[in-house]
Scaffold this motif. Structure first.
Motif, mmCIF file in Angstrom:
data_model
loop_
_atom_site.group_PDB
_atom_site.id
_atom_site.type_symbol
_atom_site.label_atom_id
_atom_site.label_comp_id
_atom_site.label_asym_id
_atom_site.label_seq_id
_atom_site.Cartn_x
_atom_site.Cartn_y
_atom_site.Cartn_z
ATOM 1 N N PRO C 50 41.940 27.308 43.776
ATOM 2 C CA PRO C 50 40.977 28.409 43.540
ATOM 3 C C PRO C 50 41.150 29.562 44.530
ATOM 4 O O PRO C 50 41.164 30.729 44.138
ATOM 5 N N ALA C 51 41.309 29.231 45.808
ATOM 6 C CA ALA C 51 41.490 30.290 46.810
ATOM 7 C C ALA C 51 42.865 30.934 46.650
ATOM 8 O O ALA C 51 43.002 32.160 46.696
ATOM 9 N N TYR C 52 43.864 30.102 46.426
ATOM 10 C CA TYR C 52 45.235 30.601 46.301
ATOM 11 C C TYR C 52 45.348 31.592 45.154
ATOM 12 O O TYR C 52 45.895 32.690 45.313
ATOM 13 N N SER C 53 44.803 31.238 44.008
ATOM 14 C CA SER C 53 44.978 32.124 42.859
ATOM 15 C C SER C 53 44.037 33.316 42.928
ATOM 16 O O SER C 53 44.162 34.251 42.141
ATOM 17 N N SER C 54 43.097 33.305 43.880
ATOM 18 C CA SER C 54 42.263 34.497 44.074
ATOM 19 C C SER C 54 42.827 35.401 45.156
ATOM 20 O O SER C 54 42.237 36.435 45.466
ATOM 21 N N GLY C 55 43.928 34.998 45.753
ATOM 22 C CA GLY C 55 44.571 35.858 46.748
ATOM 23 C C GLY C 55 44.216 35.510 48.181
ATOM 24 O O GLY C 55 44.622 36.218 49.105
ATOM 25 N N TYR C 56 43.438 34.439 48.402
ATOM 26 C CA TYR C 56 43.003 34.078 49.764
ATOM 27 C C TYR C 56 43.894 32.983 50.324
ATOM 28 O O TYR C 56 43.581 31.799 50.250
ATOM 29 N N LEU C 57 45.015 33.399 50.885
ATOM 30 C CA LEU C 57 46.030 32.443 51.324
ATOM 31 C C LEU C 57 45.595 31.642 52.552
ATOM 32 O O LEU C 57 45.857 30.442 52.640
#
Lengths: 224, 482, 251
Positions: C50-57
């Motif tokens: 969820p974080a990864y695909s929202s741009g929050y690496l």
């Protein structure tokens, strides 16, 4: 700084990442699947063109002018445009002279377009040209316009007749281009024609004769 | 660039389009048609795979040498007699075209299909100068007559039915009877435009491939309007993005094969038009002058980053939009950008900046249908992920190279805080256990309407016990067994 | 084929954990029946997608790190979702690209198997269908289909069940419209997609939908429920276990 300098300097400032050119083996995928024996080569060429409403007439080097004369009478062209001086012209002119029935007058593309633009655009019904080569893989005719066979001949009149010799058939575009070393000297305008003009822009329904010729007629010479 | 329109609201437009049953039905039918046409062209998966590999290699090779190839292209074109112009911005490109028209003493330009001319909003620019641009591609002609924009890069009027067009022609073209017969409609278009080709002094076209080796401009089309545009007027202006160059002439056959088969499912288009010079001495027709305008407009921004550079591999076949479940639901206009669909989502942020396009990268499920068909293997979902990162990374973030204009356009401190809290919960077992416990035990307290989710779905129902708990119980019973 | 491992880890996924927990138990039982010991680390939570695909690496990394720690050792990790497996197998290495954990992330990625992939390719499982005749549709998640390439393994398992008739649905390869946060960021596009997906599933006239991805099922079942339809989707682990469970195992 000019736009050119700005653009190129930005591109040069970008990280460089060398990528090798594709190998001959890589290019083979555009060649190997598209090589044919002589029967296949001819049938594929004809089938693909026929599928897009091209009219193909098998002829010989002896009979094609007669076929052309019959077509001219049958289709009711008001005139037929010939190249200025082409190997085709003699045979056509003789057939026309010897014909007992009335055939449309022959015209020649013998002056620059500016001198007769209106007549070409609105009063020329058909034009005949030779071709440089033809391609079986895609059912294409290669036109290599010249001072004798200018580019608008195959484009503006509603009917384009083209004489294709069986021996001119190549398997695929890449083979042809490499065999003939096109990169050594490209003409002003080289055109691949694969059927009459068409469009599917209205609800995906294919309609022929959008802006270019409505009819493409191939006189296919089986003996040369 | 100067926007002729207010900032487009993608979220509003796409929501509206997704709820329009007629639009949905028409777009679905059109995309199904194009998908089937493409599939029929690639019966051999191995051939397709190898051809895509080759396409990718050709494009990556060309991009890796881009500045060199552009200079080579210019030198070859100039040697052939083609005049080359460089434009950094849409405004510069428009000025170049208008200047050339003035030079040709012409107030009017006839256009073949060119998405770059849409990108620079040339028609609008020329109108403001009191000049006229006339679209001659049937689809573009229809769209121009309707005062609309193309909804698809290959089939500009794909959103219109023949009934729409029948009314349009009847209402807008003088002395035109109403007809729904497609052949008749096309003949009406042909007749109207033939006259204009006859009089046009300047023709403008796009370019599908520019060959550095020979200075050749390759254009594909079916109608013949592209050939007329580039052959009949006395001046031909070709306009293209700087990325369209390839190294060698032998790169053209594989690229053409990928392009036409992927785009419309044709083994080849009716015409492939290769232009290498203006009319030479002794030739009886063809333009006296040929000009090539090379446009950057943000492409060098994408080029500056090795990952984002892959965006520029695109050959504009449109297969990504034809296969995109989002495009299929909302159609092309909802995007509000010249290039819609998946390619639009990854190229538009470079052309327009993320500020104006910030909702595009998130409008994807990352399903990968686009990259599965991309003829040059652009990893579109990965580029979308990258642009999502750029959108939420604040401009002042240390150790983050500022490559994309509008970086941080979607950054909100509150959202950042939410994700930070989320990460804390999901990386600490104790916190995760507590949140899981809350979700399962307090499930009755969930509001019935949980916002956006329940537009189309019932509220989600957590199980009475989590898997963590069930496993612990199960292991206990297994352990108890003798 | 090398001999199957004696022990595997199970990664349940956060959606199975909260919404479809029985799928985890079914998977454990399926694996145990093949003689494999299954470990379920209680410290596991979410793959971080969820974080990864929202741009929050950064946030995705800290969650990913927690998983890598929870699954130490070198046993295979069997994942109950193609999407989460894809995240761990294909995105963890790039997520830690150039960071000290890169080697660890690569080694971790190499241990990842999606459940149906593991059952067919590693175990070469043989199933005996003990259930009543039924017609079903298979929904394959986009990550399972395209990123993991495991649609065939779901099919291979279902094809072993001789009383199960698998029916095709319209636009089967198309996304159901979930897409993680996409479903709430672009709710009307997502709604249109799940509306078409559920219409196609209902139109093909099956009694049940089966999928190896619970995120899709959350979406599809939620839509079916809102529409008042009787049709539901079930995780393939539950479906396989229920149909192949021996009578003595039930006692």
């Amino acid at each position: 700084m000019t736009a050119k300098t700005r653009i190129l300097s930005r591109l040069r400032a970008a990280p460089s990442q060398q990528k090798a050119a594709p190998s001959a083996e890589d290019y083979a995928v555009a060649q190997q699947p598209w090589r044919f024996d002589s029967t296949e080569r001819t049938s594929r060429f004809k089938d693909l063109l026929t599928a897009v409403q091209t009219e193909i007439h098998d002829c010989t080097s002896e009979t094609w002018p007669q076929t052309l004369a019959e077509l001219a009478a049958q289709k009711g062209w008001r005139n037929l445009l010939l190249p200025e001086n082409s190997p085709l012209n003699n045979a056509i002119e003789q057939t026309w002279q010897n014909s007992v029935s009335a055939l449309p007058p022959l015209q020649h593309y013998d002056q620059a377009i500016e001198a007769w633009r209106e007549a070409l655009f609105f009063d020329t019904d058909a034009a005949i040209t030779g071709c440089h080569a033809a391609i079986a893989a895609t059912g294409s005719i290669v036109l290599w316009p010249s001072p004798s066979e200018p580019r608008l001949m195959s484009l503006v009149p509603p009917t384009h007749i083209v004489v294709v010799k069986q021996s001119q058939l190549a398997d695929n575009l890449l083979d042809l281009m490499q065999q003939q070393q096109w990169q050594q000297g490209m003409p002003t305008n080289l055109v691949l024609v694969s059927g009459p003009s068409k469009t599917s822009d209205i609800q995906r329904v294919t309609a022929y004769g959008a802006h270019g010729p409505k009819a493409l007629i191939v006189l296919f010479l089986t003996d040369c | 660039m100067s926007h002729s329109h207010p900032l487009h609201d993608f979220r509003a437009a796409s929501s509206h389009a997704a709820q329009d049953p007629t639009q949905r039905h028409n777009t679905r039918a059109a995309m199904d048609f194009l998908m089937q046409r493409r599939a029929a062209q690639f019966p051999d998966a191995d051939e397709l795979s190898r051809l895509r590999d080759l396409g990718q290699r050709i494009r990556q090779r060309a991009l890796s040498r881009l500045p060199l190839l552009l200079e080579q292209l210019e030198a070859r074109c100039v040697a052939n007699g083609i005049q080359v112009h460089w434009a950094d911005t849409p405004a510069e490109a428009c000025e170049i075209v208008a200047g050339l028209m003035r030079q040709a003493n012409s107030q009017e330009i006839i256009k073949g299909k060119s998405m770059v001319s849409e990108e620079i909003e040339l028609n609008h620019f020329l109108e403001a100068q009191g000049m006229t641009a006339l679209e001659s591609d049937m689809g573009e002609f229809i769209v121009q007559l309707a005062h609309e924009k193309p909804s698809h890069i290959i089939m500009p009027a794909i959103h219109k039915t023949k009934v729409d067009i029948a009314h349009l022609f009847h209402d807008e073209l003088p002395r035109t009877p109403y007809t729904e017969d497609v052949d008749e409609l096309i003949q009406i278009g042909r007749h109207a435009l033939r006259q204009r080709f006859f009089t046009a002094k300047v023709g403008l076209s796009g370019v599908n491939v520019a060959v550095a080796e020979t200075g050749t401009l390759v254009l594909v089309e079916n109608e013949g309007n592209g050939r007329l545009t580039t052959s009949a007027p006395e001046m031909h202006i070709a306009i293209t993005g700087i990325e369209k160059v390839v190294e060698k002439l032998e790169d053209v056959p594989p690229i053409l094969s990928l392009l036409t088969r992927s785009a419309t499912g044709q083994p080849i288009t009716t015409y492939v038009n290769m232009i290498s010079s203006p009319r030479k001495a002794g030739e009886k027709d063809g333009p006296q002058q040929v000009h090539l305008v090379l446009l950057d407009n943000g492409r060098s921004q994408a080029y500056a980053d090795l990952q984002l550079r892959e965006t520029l591999q695109c050959i504009r076949c449109g297969a990504c939009m034809n296969h995109c479940p989002v495009y299929t639901r909302i159609g092309g206009h909802a995007y509000g950008t010249t290039y819609p669909g998946p390619i639009g989502k990854i190229i538009s942020p470079h052309l327009l900046g993320l500020d104006d396009t910030k909702d595009l990268p998130s409008a994807s499920t990352l399903c990968g249908a686009c990259s599965e068909v991309c003829p040059v293997r652009i990893p579109i979902p990965e580029l979308l992920l990258r642009l999502r990162q750029e959108s939420v990374t604040p401009e002042n973030e240390p150790n983050h190279p500022h490559t994309v204009r509008g970086q941080g356009a979607k950054y909100r401190a509150t959202e950042k805080w939410l994700w930070r809290s989320w990460a804390r919960i999901y990386s600490q077992p104790v916190l995760y256990r507590a949140s899981r416990f809350a979700a399962t035990r307090l499930r009755g307290l969930l509001p019935h309407d949980v916002g956006a989710w329940t537009i189309a779905r019932a509220k989600p129902q957590p199980a009475a016990k989590s898997l963590h708990e069930l496993v612990a119980e199960y292991q206990a019973t297994q352990g108890n067994q003798p | 084929m090398t001999s199957p491992p004696k022990t595997v880890y199970l990664f349940g996924t956060c959606i199975v954990d909260i919404f479809f927990p029985t799928a985890g138990i079914s998977a454990i039982k399926l694996l145990e029946r093949e003689g494999i010991e299954v470990r379920y680390p209680q410290a596991q939570s979410c793959c971080g997608q969820p974080a990864y695909s929202s741009g929050y690496l950064t946030e995705a990394r800290s969650v990913a790190m927690a998983q890598m720690m929870a699954f130490s050792g070198d046993e295979p990790i069997v994942v109950l979702s193609g999407s989460c497996a894809g995240m761990m197998k294909h995105h963890y290495p790039s997520l830690f690209d150039g960071l000290p954990q890169q080697t660890q992330a690569r080694a971790f990625a190499a241990r990842i198997y999606e459940l149906t992939e593991f059952l067919t390719k590693v175990l070469d499982i043989k199933l005996c269908d003990l259930g009543q005749p039924v017609e079903i549709a298979l929904h394959t998640s986009c990550a399972a289909r395209r990123e993991m390439g495991v649609r065939d393994t779901s099919l291979a398992l279902l094809n072993q069940l001789d009383k199960v008739v698998l029916k095709q649905h319209d636009h089967e390869a198309e996304c159901c419209g979930f897409g993680g946060t996409f479903s709430v960021r672009h709710p009307h596009i997502s709604a249109a997609m799940v509306e078409d997906k559920t219409s196609a599933l209902k139109a093909c006239g099956v009694q049940q939908v089966v999928s190896a991805d619970c995120a899709c099922l959350l979406n599809i079942n939620g839509a079916l429920e809102k529409q008042g339809a009787a049709l539901r989707g079930q995780h393939i682990a539950d479906f396989l276990w229920q149909r192949t469970q021996h009578v003595e195992a039930k006692q």
